[in-house]
Design a protein around this motif. Structure first.
Motif, short mmCIF file in Angstrom:
data_model
loop_
_atom_site.label_atom_id
_atom_site.label_comp_id
_atom_site.label_asym_id
_atom_site.label_seq_id
_atom_site.Cartn_x
_atom_site.Cartn_y
_atom_site.Cartn_z
N ARG A 292 1.49 2.88 -9.44
CA ARG A 292 1.91 1.84 -10.31
C ARG A 292 2.47 2.58 -11.51
O ARG A 292 3.39 2.04 -12.11
N MET A 293 1.68 3.24 -12.11
CA MET A 293 1.80 3.66 -13.67
C MET A 293 3.23 4.46 -13.68
O MET A 293 4.14 4.36 -14.57
N VAL A 294 3.51 5.33 -12.39
CA VAL A 294 4.55 5.87 -12.71
C VAL A 294 5.84 5.30 -11.87
O VAL A 294 6.87 5.97 -11.45
N ARG A 295 5.72 4.18 -11.52
CA ARG A 295 6.61 3.23 -10.97
C ARG A 295 7.15 3.76 -9.58
O ARG A 295 8.13 3.38 -9.15
N ILE A 296 6.26 4.50 -8.73
CA ILE A 296 6.46 4.72 -7.36
C ILE A 296 6.26 3.34 -6.43
O ILE A 296 7.14 3.07 -5.79
N SER A 297 5.41 2.53 -6.93
CA SER A 297 5.13 1.42 -6.19
C SER A 297 4.63 0.17 -7.01
O SER A 297 4.44 0.64 -8.40
N GLY A 298 4.48 -0.87 -6.53
CA GLY A 298 3.83 -2.07 -7.38
C GLY A 298 2.50 -2.24 -6.94
O GLY A 298 1.95 -1.06 -6.28
N LEU A 299 1.74 -3.07 -7.67
CA LEU A 299 0.41 -3.02 -7.44
C LEU A 299 -0.18 -4.56 -7.44
O LEU A 299 0.08 -5.23 -8.48
N ARG A 300 -0.60 -5.40 -6.27
CA ARG A 300 -0.84 -6.54 -6.23
C ARG A 300 -2.44 -6.77 -6.19
O ARG A 300 -2.94 -6.57 -5.14
N PRO A 301 -3.09 -6.98 -7.18
CA PRO A 301 -4.62 -7.22 -7.29
C PRO A 301 -5.23 -7.77 -6.00
O PRO A 301 -6.11 -7.42 -5.31
N GLY A 302 -4.68 -8.84 -5.86
CA GLY A 302 -5.02 -9.90 -4.68
C GLY A 302 -4.88 -9.36 -3.43
O GLY A 302 -5.89 -9.34 -2.44
N TRP A 303 -3.92 -8.70 -3.33
CA TRP A 303 -3.54 -8.10 -1.80
C TRP A 303 -4.37 -6.88 -1.75
O TRP A 303 -4.97 -6.46 -0.47
N PHE A 304 -4.71 -6.22 -2.73
CA PHE A 304 -5.48 -5.03 -2.68
C PHE A 304 -6.85 -5.10 -2.35
O PHE A 304 -7.48 -4.58 -1.61
N LEU A 305 -7.39 -6.18 -2.86
CA LEU A 305 -8.80 -6.79 -2.64
C LEU A 305 -8.60 -7.48 -1.19
O LEU A 305 -9.78 -7.09 -0.63
N THR A 306 -7.61 -7.96 -0.78
CA THR A 306 -7.60 -8.32 0.58
C THR A 306 -7.82 -7.07 1.69
O THR A 306 -8.46 -7.08 2.74
N ALA A 307 -7.01 -6.03 1.48
CA ALA A 307 -6.88 -4.87 2.28
C ALA A 307 -8.44 -4.11 2.22
O ALA A 307 -8.89 -3.69 3.17
N MET A 308 -9.16 -4.11 1.07
CA MET A 308 -10.29 -3.58 0.83
C MET A 308 -11.15 -4.46 1.79
O MET A 308 -12.11 -3.85 2.57
N ALA A 309 -11.11 -5.82 1.83
CA ALA A 309 -12.04 -6.78 2.64
C ALA A 309 -11.84 -6.35 4.06
O ALA A 309 -12.84 -6.43 4.77
N ILE A 310 -10.47 -6.54 4.65
CA ILE A 310 -10.31 -6.41 6.23
C ILE A 310 -10.87 -5.13 6.47
O ILE A 310 -11.49 -4.90 7.61
N TYR A 311 -10.72 -3.87 5.39
CA TYR A 311 -11.33 -2.59 5.84
C TYR A 311 -13.05 -2.74 5.92
O TYR A 311 -13.30 -2.25 7.03
N ALA A 312 -13.55 -3.59 5.15
CA ALA A 312 -14.99 -3.53 5.19
C ALA A 312 -15.35 -4.29 6.47
O ALA A 312 -16.32 -4.00 7.05
N ILE A 313 -14.56 -5.27 6.82
CA ILE A 313 -14.98 -6.07 8.17
C ILE A 313 -14.86 -5.29 9.34
O ILE A 313 -15.27 -5.18 10.14
N TYR A 314 -13.65 -4.44 9.40
CA TYR A 314 -13.44 -3.45 10.41
C TYR A 314 -14.46 -2.42 10.58
O TYR A 314 -14.99 -2.22 11.81
#
Length: 247
Positions: free
Chosen positions: A22-44
């Protein structure tokens, strides 16, 4: 506590890299979606490690040595999470998760060539390891079915779609496959999950396992992005695991 600590070890470098992207503008960063990704990984992961207790396969097939129940639980968890998210948001769909039999035009032959390369490198690594053949019928059946069904549906399927919403990027074209920031993070986490953990209360790192699984993970990611489907990565993953049993 060890499971939570292991989870933190896996995710710490992923979070750092996502912020750096995000800092070097390679990608964006959406905190809500990032937490969702962490949550589904934990469930998996919980489904793989603990979900097998809910599936009484051992009552029907005694003496099983492989984690059939855990894999079935994780596959079920992936499909349920996908169904819920596909209804809840347009960001997750059969197309974004690669849950389709349709292959991009002109992609099948290059994808098969990559799978042959991956399987060949797997056989080469087995020969270098010289740890003997593992041809027990249960192992062969397990390796021919479970790894791809479980890990491709999640890592190169649902998880890639969700992480793609969390760190959106245009990516780069690599021989016809669009490799995004999300794909790189999925590959990193795939490698860390096989080579980082806690044993007897102490953290350990196996750079060889990280490198090897990272290589296979990236190759399967390339196939997934080249074809637009998890079908060939799924079949290729099982071929890699199955063929390695003979060397």
């Amino acid at each position: 506590m060890e499971l939570a600590a292991t989870f933190a070890l896996w995710w710490a470098p992923v979070i750092v890299l996502a912020v750096l992207f995000r800092m070097v503008r390679i990608s964006g960063l959406r905190p809500g979606w990032f937490l969702t990704a962490m949550a589904i990984y934990a469930i998996y992961m919980a489904a793989i490690m603990k979900g097998g207790a809910l599936i009484p396969i051992d009552h029907y097939f005694e003496g099983l040595e492989w984690n059939w129940a855990g894999k079935i639980a994780s596959i079920a968890a992936t499909l349920v999470m996908f169904a819920v998210m596909a209804v809840a948001t347009k960001a997750v769909s059969p197309e974004s998760a690669g849950f389709t039999l349709r292959q991009k035009p002109g992609s099948v032959i290059p994808a098969l060539a990559m799978i042959v390369l991956l399987a060949g490198s797997g056989i080469g690594l087995e020969l270098l390891a010289a740890d003997g053949k593992s041809m027990a019928p249960e192992r062969l059946l397990y390796q021919a079915t479970m790894p791809g069904l479980d890990e491709e549906l999640f890592f190169r399927g649902l998880f890639l779609a969700v992480l793609g919403a969390a760190v959106p990027s245009g990516g780069v074209n690599l021989l016809g496959a669009r490799i995004t920031a999300a794909g790189l993070l999925v590959t990193l986490l795939f490698g860390l999950g096989h080579g980082v953990g806690i044993e007897d209360g102490k953290p350990f790192v196996s750079w060889i396992f990280i490198a090897v699984t990272g290589w296979f993970g990236f190759g399967l990611l390339w196939v997934r992005e080249r074809t637009g489907s998890v079908l060939l990565p799924l079949l290729g993953h099982n071929l890699i695991n199955f063929s390695g049993s003979f060397f």
